[in-house]
Design an enzyme around this catalytic site. Structure first.
Site, PDB file in Angstrom:
ATOM      1  N   GLU A  81     109.988   1.360  63.495  1.00 48.44           N
ATOM      2  CA  GLU A  81     109.018   0.417  64.064  1.00 48.44           C
ATOM      3  C   GLU A  81     109.487  -0.978  63.659  1.00 48.44           C
ATOM      4  O   GLU A  81     109.613  -1.282  62.472  1.00 48.44           O
ATOM      5  CB  GLU A  81     107.586   0.630  63.585  1.00 48.44           C
ATOM      6  CG  GLU A  81     106.651  -0.328  64.346  1.00 48.44           C
ATOM      7  CD  GLU A  81     105.200  -0.373  63.894  1.00 48.44           C
ATOM      8  OE1 GLU A  81     104.410  -1.068  64.543  1.00 48.44           O
ATOM      9  OE2 GLU A  81     104.869   0.266  62.872  1.00 48.44           O
ATOM     10  N   GLU A 114     110.071  -5.222  58.758  1.00 41.96           N
ATOM     11  CA  GLU A 114     109.152  -6.371  58.733  1.00 41.96           C
ATOM     12  C   GLU A 114     109.860  -7.515  58.027  1.00 41.96           C
ATOM     13  O   GLU A 114     110.414  -7.330  56.949  1.00 41.96           O
ATOM     14  CB  GLU A 114     107.846  -5.977  58.025  1.00 41.96           C
ATOM     15  CG  GLU A 114     106.907  -7.118  57.718  1.00 41.96           C
ATOM     16  CD  GLU A 114     106.541  -7.968  58.948  1.00 41.96           C
ATOM     17  OE1 GLU A 114     106.111  -7.410  59.981  1.00 41.96           O
ATOM     18  OE2 GLU A 114     106.710  -9.193  58.878  1.00 41.96           O
ATOM     19  N   ASP A 150     105.086 -10.477  68.370  1.00 37.05           N
ATOM     20  CA  ASP A 150     104.683 -11.880  68.530  1.00 37.05           C
ATOM     21  C   ASP A 150     105.059 -12.360  69.931  1.00 37.05           C
ATOM     22  O   ASP A 150     106.195 -12.150  70.373  1.00 37.05           O
ATOM     23  CB  ASP A 150     105.390 -12.743  67.479  1.00 37.05           C
ATOM     24  CG  ASP A 150     104.973 -12.358  66.057  1.00 37.05           C
ATOM     25  OD1 ASP A 150     103.856 -11.846  65.887  1.00 37.05           O
ATOM     26  OD2 ASP A 150     105.767 -12.561  65.123  1.00 37.05           O
ATOM     27  N   ASP A 166      98.646  -6.326  74.055  1.00 37.03           N
ATOM     28  CA  ASP A 166      97.513  -6.724  74.909  1.00 37.03           C
ATOM     29  C   ASP A 166      97.836  -8.048  75.608  1.00 37.03           C
ATOM     30  O   ASP A 166      97.000  -8.560  76.344  1.00 37.03           O
ATOM     31  CB  ASP A 166      96.231  -6.914  74.077  1.00 37.03           C
ATOM     32  CG  ASP A 166      96.349  -8.109  73.158  1.00 37.03           C
ATOM     33  OD1 ASP A 166      97.438  -8.319  72.578  1.00 37.03           O
ATOM     34  OD2 ASP A 166      95.359  -8.866  73.028  1.00 37.03           O
ATOM     35  N   GLU A 187      96.999  -1.568  63.880  1.00 37.24           N
ATOM     36  CA  GLU A 187      95.932  -2.474  63.420  1.00 37.24           C
ATOM     37  C   GLU A 187      95.566  -3.484  64.501  1.00 37.24           C
ATOM     38  O   GLU A 187      94.397  -3.746  64.773  1.00 37.24           O
ATOM     39  CB  GLU A 187      96.383  -3.209  62.162  1.00 37.24           C
ATOM     40  CG  GLU A 187      96.311  -2.304  60.966  1.00 37.24           C
ATOM     41  CD  GLU A 187      96.749  -2.973  59.689  1.00 37.24           C
ATOM     42  OE1 GLU A 187      97.741  -3.710  59.724  1.00 37.24           O
ATOM     43  OE2 GLU A 187      96.100  -2.741  58.671  1.00 37.24           O
TER      44      GLU A 187
END
Ligand code: SAM
Length: 216
Positions: free
Chosen positions: A43, A68, A117, A153, A194
Site C-alpha cells: 500500500e 509512507e 493526495d 472520493d 480511515e
C-alpha cells in the site's frame, strides 16, 4: 495527511523491528526477508496503516509492505503494530518515487493506492500517485499479471487517473466505479480505509478503479 512533527518519531521508527531503514539492501530479496514465497502486496501512501493491517490479519499468506513518507504519520502505524505484532507486515518510510530502487522487476503482485493526495494544481500533476510518471515507476517492479487498486472520493483525481490509464499503452483499465459502496460486485470484500470512513460518512461517493499491465 501530514501531522505536526512529533518529537521522537524518527527514533521510534528507527528502533522498530517493523520498519526497514535500509530497504534498498533487500531489492530482489524480499521473499527471503519474509522467509516464505508468499506474494508481496504494497500500500503506497498508507497513512496510519489501518487498511493494511486489517487486510494482513485476514490474509496471513500474503506479505504486506506499507509505504509512507512521513515519520509523524508512520509512527501511528508502528504503535498499532506494537499491539498487533502481525508477522506478514512491514513498513518503509520512503517516497514512492524511489520504489524502483527498493523492488526488483516482478517482485510485487499488487499495489493499493488509497485516497492519495490530490495535488489539485496542474503544475503538480506529476506528484499524483496515479500520474503516468508514477505508473512508469510501478511498472518496473509489478508482476506482468499484477494489478493496482485505487480508491478516492476526489472526482477530479479519479478522472485524471482514468485518463492517465486510458492514454497509456502500458496499462489496461480492468474495472471502475464512481460509487463503490453501491456497486455490489466491486464492493464485495471491501475494506474501508480511515479516509474512506471519514469521507463516506459525510456522504461523499467513493470511486474505485483496477488497472493491470499490458505486456506485449
Ligand atoms: N491511505 C490512507 C487512507 O486511505 O486512510 C491515507 C491517505 S492520506 C490522504 C495519503 C498518504 O499518502 C499521506 O499519509 C501521505 O503522506 C502519503 N503519501 C503521499 N505521497 C506519497 C509519496 N510520494 N510517497 C509515500 N507516501 C506518500
Amino acid at each position: 495527511m501530514r501531522l505536526r512533527n512529533i518529537p521522537g518519531a524518527t527514533e521510534a521508527i528507527a528502533n522498530s523491528s517493523f520498519c526497514i531503514d535500509n530497504p534498498t539492501e533487500y531489492k530482489g530479496q524480499w521473499n527471503e526477508f519474509f522467509g516464505n514465497n508468499n506474494p508481496i502486496h504494497l500500500e503506497i501512501g498508507m497513512g496510519k496503516g489501518r487498511f493494511l493491517m486489517d487486510l494482513a490479519a485476514l490474509h496471513p499468506d500474503i506479505n504486506y509492505i506499507g509505504i509512507e513518507r512521513y515519520t509523524s504519520v508512520l509512527l501511528r502505524a508502528v504503535q498499532k503494530m506494537d499491539e498487533l505484532q502481525l508477522p506478514n507486515v512491514h513498513f518503509l518510510c520512503v517516497d514512492a518515487k524511489t520504489l524502483d530502487e527498493v523492488f526488483e522487476k516482478d517482485e510485487v503482485s499488487k499495489i493499493y493506492l488509497n485516497f492519495s493526495d490530490p495535488w489539485p494544481k496542474d503544475r503538480h500533476a506529476k506528484r499524483r500517485l496515479t500520474s503516468h510518471q508514477f505508473l512508469d515507476v510501478y511498472e518496473k517492479f509489478l508482476k506482468s499479471d499484477g494489478n493496482i487498486e485505487f480508491k478516492t472520493d476526489n472526482i477530479d483525481l479519479f478522472n485524471f487517473s482514468l485518463d492517465e490509464i486510458n492514454e497509456s499503452e502500458k496499462w489496461n483499465l480492468d474495472a471502475h466505479t464512481f460509487d463503490l459502496h453501491h456497486d455490489s460486485s466491486m464492493n464485495e470484500g471491501n475494506i474501508m480505509t480511515e479516509y474512506e470512513e471519514k469521507f463516506s460518512s459525510k456522504g461523499n461517493k467513493i470511486c474505485k478503479l483496477i488497472t493491470s499491465r499490458i505486456v506485449k
